[in-house]
Design an enzyme around this catalytic site. Structure first.
Site, PDB file in Angstrom:
ATOM      1  CE  LYS A  52      39.637  30.945  63.550  1.00 17.25           C
ATOM      2  NZ  LYS A  52      40.975  30.511  63.059  1.00 17.25           N
ATOM      3  CB  SER A  68      43.073  26.989  67.875  1.00 20.82           C
ATOM      4  OG  SER A  68      44.297  27.092  67.909  1.00 20.82           O
ATOM      5  CG  ASP A  69      42.691  33.218  65.103  1.00 22.30           C
ATOM      6  OD1 ASP A  69      42.204  32.623  64.096  1.00 22.30           O
ATOM      7  OD2 ASP A  69      43.344  34.200  65.233  1.00 22.30           O
ATOM      8  CD  GLN A  70      50.353  30.775  64.364  1.00 25.32           C
ATOM      9  OE1 GLN A  70      50.362  31.021  63.062  1.00 25.32           O
ATOM     10  NE2 GLN A  70      51.070  29.777  64.755  1.00 25.32           N
TER      11      GLN A  70
END
Length: 202
Positions: A52, A68-70
């Site tokens: 990202k 950021s990635d969850q």
């Protein structure tokens, strides 16, 4: 113009970053979020967060880019966003009385030096034993259709839980601020300096 860029279109991540009271811009990355065959969960979280940030890096030379990635994890599955009422209710029925874990990958790229760091933070939630009526009433009211855990921590979702375990509850919303502050300090950002400003989108 601010030097900090958030590579996300998520209003929830922007609300979290606003808490640091530091000027930033944001841009929406366009990446393939599919899991690769045999890819470990932590590796996936790191790759997506870094991807990202990399997706918008070329547009921001001399900037610090946050990616950021969850991932929501339950019984060995990676959960997607429910998308609709019935799926959200079905997820919460599965979670009733059980633990769900959230792993958030966090990347910071310095496009001036070419350096980057990637870390992750994990947070665990234990759901109360929930009745069908509670689940349906909650989903109707909060409509958490774009949240991978089928709840909004920043909304009424707090009423679903029995307890938490982890270092930073912001991880549940998708941006672990404690780890982010650490990365920004390492990059030379004085978080408690005088740098008030308004975020800008692109």
């Amino acid at each position: 113009m601010s030097r900090l860029v958030l590579a996300s279109s998520s209003r929830y991540r922007r609300q979290l970053l606003d808490r640091l009271e530091i000027p930033y811009q944001w841009a929406a990355p366009d990446i393939d979020e599919s899991r690769r065959e045999g890819e470990e969960v932590a590796t996936l979280a790191h790759r997506l967060a870094l991807s990202k940030a990399q997706a918008v890096a070329a547009d921001f030379p001399g900037h610090l880019i946050i990616g950021s990635d969850q991932l929501a994890l339950f019984d060995g599955d990676i959960l997607g966003k429910p998308g609709d009422f019935n799926t959200a209710c079905a997820n919460l029925r599965r979670f009733s009385g059980r633990k769900v874990s959230f792993m958030t990958g966090l990347a910071l790229i310095d496009t001036q030096t070419g350096r980057h760091r990637v870390v992750h933070d994990t947070y665990h939630v234990w759901f109360r034993a929930l009745s069908d009526e509670e689940i349906e009433n909650y989903v109707s009211r909060d409509q958490p259709y774009d949240s991978s855990g089928s709840f909004r921590m920043e909304g009424l979702g707090i009423a679903l839980f029995e307890r938490f375990e982890g270092d930073d509850p912001n991880t549940l919303i998708g941006l672990p601020l404690i780890r982010l502050c650490e990365l920004l300090r390492e990059a030379g950002v004085n978080l408690l300096g005088n740098h008030r400003g308004n975020p800008q989108g692109s």
